[in-house]
Design an enzyme around this catalytic site. Sequence first.
Site, mmCIF file in Angstrom:
data_model
loop_
_atom_site.group_PDB
_atom_site.id
_atom_site.type_symbol
_atom_site.label_atom_id
_atom_site.label_comp_id
_atom_site.label_asym_id
_atom_site.label_seq_id
_atom_site.Cartn_x
_atom_site.Cartn_y
_atom_site.Cartn_z
ATOM 1 N N TYR A 120 -161.500 42.304 -6.094
ATOM 2 C CA TYR A 120 -162.135 41.543 -7.176
ATOM 3 C C TYR A 120 -162.188 40.044 -6.867
ATOM 4 C CZ TYR A 120 -157.696 39.629 -8.854
ATOM 5 O OH TYR A 120 -156.519 38.930 -8.970
ATOM 6 N N ALA B 40 -162.043 34.207 -3.360
ATOM 7 C CA ALA B 40 -161.114 33.204 -3.902
ATOM 8 C C ALA B 40 -159.756 33.863 -4.128
ATOM 9 C CB ALA B 40 -161.654 32.612 -5.201
ATOM 10 N N PRO B 41 -159.012 34.158 -3.062
ATOM 11 C CA PRO B 41 -157.702 34.813 -3.219
ATOM 12 C C PRO B 41 -156.684 33.903 -3.889
ATOM 13 C CG PRO B 41 -158.018 34.114 -0.947
ATOM 14 C CD PRO B 41 -159.335 33.892 -1.650
ATOM 15 N N HIS B 42 -155.731 34.504 -4.593
ATOM 16 C CA HIS B 42 -154.708 33.755 -5.320
ATOM 17 C C HIS B 42 -153.560 34.710 -5.634
ATOM 18 C CE1 HIS B 42 -157.535 35.520 -8.198
ATOM 19 N NE2 HIS B 42 -156.435 35.835 -8.873
ATOM 20 N N ALA B 43 -152.499 34.190 -6.225
ATOM 21 C CA ALA B 43 -151.375 35.009 -6.675
ATOM 22 C C ALA B 43 -150.850 34.422 -7.977
ATOM 23 C CB ALA B 43 -150.274 35.054 -5.607
#
Length: 679
Positions: free
Chosen positions: A581, A590-593
């Site tokens: 997603y 737009a990777p994130h955590a």
Amino acid sequence: MDKRSNQILNQLLAGGRLQLAEISEKYQISERIVRKKIRELNDELNESGLPSVSINGEGILRFEVREEGLLEQIQTFIMNNDFYTYHLSKNERKTILAMLLLNQEKYVTAAWISEYISTSRNTVISDLNDLKDWFLKHNMKLVSQVQKGYIVEASEGDIRSGMLKLLELNLDEEKYGAMGAFHVFGHLLLKEIQYQGRYETIQKVLREEELRHDCFLSDFSFSVAVYELLILAERVKKGKTLEQERQPDWENASLSSKYPLSRAVLDRLAEEFSLDIPAAEAENFVFCLRRKSYLKSGTNNVDQLVIPVLIGEVIYRIISRFRINFYLDFALYDLLVDHMKSSVYRMSSGEVLENPFRGEIEKGYPEVFCTVEECLKPLEDYLGVKVPRDEVSFLVMYFASMLERDKLERMRERKVPAVLVCAMGRGTVQLMLAKLKQLEDVLEITDVRSSHELKDMGNINDQLVISTVAFPDGEIKNILMVSPLLEQEDIYRIRRKATKLRENWSGGQTAETGKFLKKQKKAERNSLGAMLSADRIALKQEAQSWEEGVRAAGRLLYESGAVTYEYIEAMVENIKVNGSYVVIYSGIAAPHAEQEKGAVREAASLVSLKKPVVFGNSENDPVSYIIGLSILNSNSINCAIYNLVRLFSQEEAKSRIEAQQSPEELLETIRRLENEYCG
């Protein structure tokens, strides 16, 4: 059907007729939207063979036919609603999702939940990320595992406590009838613990045992006891008992005056539902019964818990009068209980805490003030004192804030009405309407008109006009010219305009709304250019897989001190668990955590790849740009995400970005383009 339609339907059942203007004012929606909701509701009623709701020339709503048995027919109609036919609000959806997860025995995937509650997978994942914090605050942990999904880890006692509060704070039997049967949200919430076929039986058993033991619960305490027994029956059926959590003080439960009542009720329920109920359950239910208030009891002992119970009743009465839901906001409820306990202590000591804003509160919220005073009477009768008006005014502040919050939520969920003006044929109109479906979270098409018809519409200025036909400047207030094919650029312009209109309409409604909008504007300062820096940009990088690309973006964040090293792996793990997603637009990820995984401050990194990589997103793969995000507040990056997609959707802007040869040049170009295209 949605919450608003459900409320209108309930009011019609109760009163027989309603004024259109009153509904519009009460729910802060235009009369046109009310009429539209009635049309949609009538379609559903007619499908079920039920009479329609009519609106006469004087703006009065009533059932066209009110025959005998209508109440029962409407009850059946409401109880037939499910997640496909009822539109859950954001708060309703999260509350249902919390109950669903609490009652699961095994891992469930985001895809399964998405299908179950008829909501997009991305929305489910966003909700699950929000719920992780909520579970942690209440001694529970929402665990996620790759290829397995999600499950709640907690003691059985904490799970039941969470389930009980979700029911206790969100069901309104006084307004909607027994077991929330006229309240679709309440019905769906109760369905998660299989209440149908058990609720009436539990009520019957509890009433009969009250009579047999000459021990009668107050209405509020009776309702809560029924919820506790519903939860008990469902958990025991699943093999989840309190046997392993037996407390030392339970050994004395059999000596309590409430033990015979507890034992008798559970013995009968065991027989009725074919359950094997351990002794520990009866012992625990004794303590549940001791926390209740009674109209009549077989003992003269005054339990020290009577004050908290009466406080709970007061709060319940007030929120029922105003139709307020706490949803997942247990902290606000606990804060309110603590304040009321302090008030009781002050009154017992003869102290009065003066409220310097009492006059303004009485003047600004007279209805709330009167309701709080009236609902405090049972507590006053027990204490034998009158609650001072200063103390009442403090309580009014709490409930007024909840009403303001509720009003704000309604404004945020409100869709912008729009008229589609098209000079082309029916086929073009249908194509445009299909494409506009992707904006249905902010936009509601109320009409389709030709350009020459527009002059006859007196209320056109209170709507957004989406037109393929040009009009003289200033003739129509809120108009957007678009292509008949509705290009992606048109879609973004419409969303931007609708969002701004909704914010403008929300502004000035209340003091709380104003504060909210100020916070939003402050948060929007985190544009993409503001979050980036030249040392967090790497151009034309090699990456053999999406994992390598994500780690490259994560390292740039780590090396600048924006995240800890653990955050890099958390970014990768997030994609493995929740899927692709993060690929938010064609060619962009737009990777994130989560913040607790090691986000130190808000920042962004940008990696452009020599060769695109595949994330597994069929719509937007392959990916050439990876923007790593360090997130502290989800709202604060909305502007950055919006600007990112906005820029890459513009061919000219995208070409200028791709032409830059150094991080410094690229950063300056992004900031300049944001000013040009995103304003």
